[in-house]
Scaffold this motif. Structure first.
Motif, PDB file in Angstrom:
ATOM      1  N   VAL A  46     103.397  81.427   9.279  1.00 39.29           N
ATOM      2  CA  VAL A  46     104.355  80.397   9.009  1.00 39.29           C
ATOM      3  C   VAL A  46     105.627  80.876  10.209  1.00 39.29           C
ATOM      4  CG1 VAL A  46     106.479  79.874   7.476  1.00 39.29           C
ATOM      5  CG2 VAL A  46     104.134  80.660   6.530  1.00 39.29           C
ATOM      6  N   ALA A  47     105.984  79.592  11.020  1.00 39.25           N
ATOM      7  CA  ALA A  47     106.771  79.911  11.985  1.00 39.25           C
ATOM      8  C   ALA A  47     108.066  78.787  11.707  1.00 39.25           C
ATOM      9  CB  ALA A  47     106.334  79.753  13.224  1.00 39.25           C
ATOM     10  N   THR A  48     109.045  78.950  12.637  1.00 44.33           N
ATOM     11  CA  THR A  48     110.341  77.823  12.371  1.00 44.33           C
ATOM     12  C   THR A  48     110.367  77.186  14.013  1.00 44.33           C
ATOM     13  OG1 THR A  48     111.761  79.852  12.880  1.00 44.33           O
ATOM     14  CG2 THR A  48     111.412  79.372  10.625  1.00 44.33           C
ATOM     15  N   TYR A  49     110.920  76.146  13.975  1.00 43.12           N
ATOM     16  CA  TYR A  49     110.923  75.366  15.260  1.00 43.12           C
ATOM     17  C   TYR A  49     112.460  74.628  15.047  1.00 43.12           C
ATOM     18  CZ  TYR A  49     111.137  72.520  19.253  1.00 43.12           C
ATOM     19  OH  TYR A  49     111.497  72.176  20.624  1.00 43.12           O
ATOM     20  N   SER A  50     113.297  74.952  16.213  1.00 46.89           N
ATOM     21  CA  SER A  50     114.362  73.949  16.568  1.00 46.89           C
ATOM     22  C   SER A  50     114.506  74.020  18.229  1.00 46.89           C
ATOM     23  CB  SER A  50     115.825  74.442  15.916  1.00 46.89           C
ATOM     24  OG  SER A  50     116.193  75.617  16.587  1.00 46.89           O
ATOM     25  N   PRO A  51     114.987  72.831  18.431  1.00 48.15           N
ATOM     26  CA  PRO A  51     115.184  72.719  19.850  1.00 48.15           C
ATOM     27  C   PRO A  51     116.073  73.768  20.538  1.00 48.15           C
ATOM     28  CG  PRO A  51     115.522  70.291  18.905  1.00 48.15           C
ATOM     29  CD  PRO A  51     115.197  71.582  17.710  1.00 48.15           C
ATOM     30  N   LYS A  52     117.190  74.170  19.921  1.00 50.70           N
ATOM     31  CA  LYS A  52     117.820  75.285  20.463  1.00 50.70           C
ATOM     32  C   LYS A  52     117.515  76.688  20.419  1.00 50.70           C
ATOM     33  CE  LYS A  52     121.838  76.708  18.215  1.00 50.70           C
ATOM     34  NZ  LYS A  52     122.824  76.458  17.326  1.00 50.70           N
ATOM     35  N   LEU A  53     116.847  77.035  19.179  1.00 49.14           N
ATOM     36  CA  LEU A  53     116.285  78.694  19.314  1.00 49.14           C
ATOM     37  C   LEU A  53     114.658  78.365  19.311  1.00 49.14           C
ATOM     38  CD1 LEU A  53     117.917  79.512  15.908  1.00 49.14           C
ATOM     39  CD2 LEU A  53     118.540  80.244  18.072  1.00 49.14           C
ATOM     40  N   GLN A  54     114.252  77.094  19.723  1.00 51.14           N
ATOM     41  CA  GLN A  54     112.618  77.194  19.843  1.00 51.14           C
ATOM     42  C   GLN A  54     111.930  77.832  18.801  1.00 51.14           C
ATOM     43  OE1 GLN A  54     112.294  78.642  24.195  1.00 51.14           O
ATOM     44  NE2 GLN A  54     112.248  76.414  24.390  1.00 51.14           N
ATOM     45  N   ILE A  70     109.092  83.467  14.795  1.00 50.75           N
ATOM     46  CA  ILE A  70     108.309  84.083  13.553  1.00 50.75           C
ATOM     47  C   ILE A  70     109.048  85.324  13.082  1.00 50.75           C
ATOM     48  CG2 ILE A  70     105.906  85.069  13.005  1.00 50.75           C
ATOM     49  CD1 ILE A  70     104.635  83.649  15.310  1.00 50.75           C
ATOM     50  N   ASP A  71     109.149  85.603  11.766  1.00 55.35           N
ATOM     51  CA  ASP A  71     109.871  86.539  11.202  1.00 55.35           C
ATOM     52  C   ASP A  71     111.350  86.957  12.196  1.00 55.35           C
ATOM     53  OD1 ASP A  71     107.893  86.969   9.547  1.00 55.35           O
ATOM     54  OD2 ASP A  71     106.773  88.394  10.597  1.00 55.35           O
ATOM     55  N   GLY A  72     111.963  86.024  12.394  1.00 50.98           N
ATOM     56  CA  GLY A  72     113.412  86.147  12.842  1.00 50.98           C
ATOM     57  C   GLY A  72     113.226  86.553  14.483  1.00 50.98           C
ATOM     58  N   GLN A  73     111.945  86.565  14.979  1.00 54.41           N
ATOM     59  CA  GLN A  73     112.081  86.736  16.527  1.00 54.41           C
ATOM     60  C   GLN A  73     111.546  85.343  17.079  1.00 54.41           C
ATOM     61  OE1 GLN A  73     108.229  89.260  17.276  1.00 54.41           O
ATOM     62  NE2 GLN A  73     108.551  88.950  19.516  1.00 54.41           N
ATOM     63  N   HIS A  74     112.321  85.098  18.066  1.00 52.55           N
ATOM     64  CA  HIS A  74     112.391  83.841  18.765  1.00 52.55           C
ATOM     65  C   HIS A  74     111.729  83.866  19.983  1.00 52.55           C
ATOM     66  CE1 HIS A  74     114.803  81.873  15.906  1.00 52.55           C
ATOM     67  NE2 HIS A  74     115.790  82.885  15.679  1.00 52.55           N
ATOM     68  N   SER A 132     109.675  81.154  23.320  1.00 56.83           N
ATOM     69  CA  SER A 132     109.506  79.871  24.024  1.00 56.83           C
ATOM     70  C   SER A 132     108.133  79.357  23.548  1.00 56.83           C
ATOM     71  CB  SER A 132     109.437  79.942  25.448  1.00 56.83           C
ATOM     72  OG  SER A 132     108.367  80.803  25.900  1.00 56.83           O
ATOM     73  N   PRO A 133     107.926  78.028  23.658  1.00 54.29           N
ATOM     74  CA  PRO A 133     106.739  77.371  23.274  1.00 54.29           C
ATOM     75  C   PRO A 133     105.437  77.961  24.060  1.00 54.29           C
ATOM     76  CG  PRO A 133     108.327  75.669  23.592  1.00 54.29           C
ATOM     77  CD  PRO A 133     108.956  76.867  23.767  1.00 54.29           C
ATOM     78  N   SER A 134     105.908  78.432  25.137  1.00 55.01           N
ATOM     79  CA  SER A 134     104.799  78.765  26.128  1.00 55.01           C
ATOM     80  C   SER A 134     104.107  80.349  25.565  1.00 55.01           C
ATOM     81  CB  SER A 134     105.102  79.164  27.680  1.00 55.01           C
ATOM     82  OG  SER A 134     106.233  79.948  27.703  1.00 55.01           O
ATOM     83  N   THR A 135     104.917  81.151  25.095  1.00 56.06           N
ATOM     84  CA  THR A 135     104.468  82.398  24.632  1.00 56.06           C
ATOM     85  C   THR A 135     104.261  82.370  22.986  1.00 56.06           C
ATOM     86  OG1 THR A 135     106.855  82.809  23.963  1.00 56.06           O
ATOM     87  CG2 THR A 135     106.062  83.934  25.992  1.00 56.06           C
ATOM     88  N   PHE A 136     104.575  81.187  22.420  1.00 57.39           N
ATOM     89  CA  PHE A 136     104.247  81.180  21.023  1.00 57.39           C
ATOM     90  C   PHE A 136     102.879  81.194  20.517  1.00 57.39           C
ATOM     91  CE2 PHE A 136     103.520  78.053  17.272  1.00 57.39           C
ATOM     92  CZ  PHE A 136     103.995  78.953  16.274  1.00 57.39           C
ATOM     93  N   PRO A 137     101.971  80.408  21.284  1.00 59.56           N
ATOM     94  CA  PRO A 137     100.272  80.765  20.768  1.00 59.56           C
ATOM     95  C   PRO A 137     100.126  82.038  20.960  1.00 59.56           C
ATOM     96  CG  PRO A 137     100.827  78.801  22.194  1.00 59.56           C
ATOM     97  CD  PRO A 137     102.086  79.522  22.154  1.00 59.56           C
TER      98      PRO A 137
END
Length: 99
Positions: A14-22, A25-29, A31-36
């Protein structure tokens, strides 16, 4: 893209997404490139079928790009859902992200 609901019953991240914070996961933010890579790291060798993203808005292009990056790792579905802390009304649709 598979939209079957049953894919989210097993191991999921379970992850979160917002344009500002990108992504988060568990409070660690991240970028879309490092997310996968972070999702793959967290599954710790277990089969991971589904990623649930609680989002402030829907970004179709980002969704496709993220799914493509995770598909080789066995992810069959990314479920973008409205973040209920932002959208308490379950009938409210999630807005598109502004480009």
């Amino acid at each position: 893209m598979n939209t079957g609901r049953d894919d989210c019953t097993g191991a999921s991240v379970v992850a979160t997404y917002s344009p500002k914070l990108q992504f988060g996961i568990d409070g660690q933010h991240m970028s879309p490139s490092t997310f996968p890579a972070e999702v793959v790291r967290r599954r710790e060798g277990k089969a991971l079928r589904c990623v649930i993203v609680l989002a402030s808005c829907r970004d179709a292009a980002l969704s496709k790009q993220t799914f493509k990056a995770l598909k080789p790792y066995g992810v069959t579905r990314i479920s973008w859902q409205p973040d209920r802390t932002l959208f308490p009304d379950p009938t409210m649709k999630m807005p598109e992200c502004k480009q």
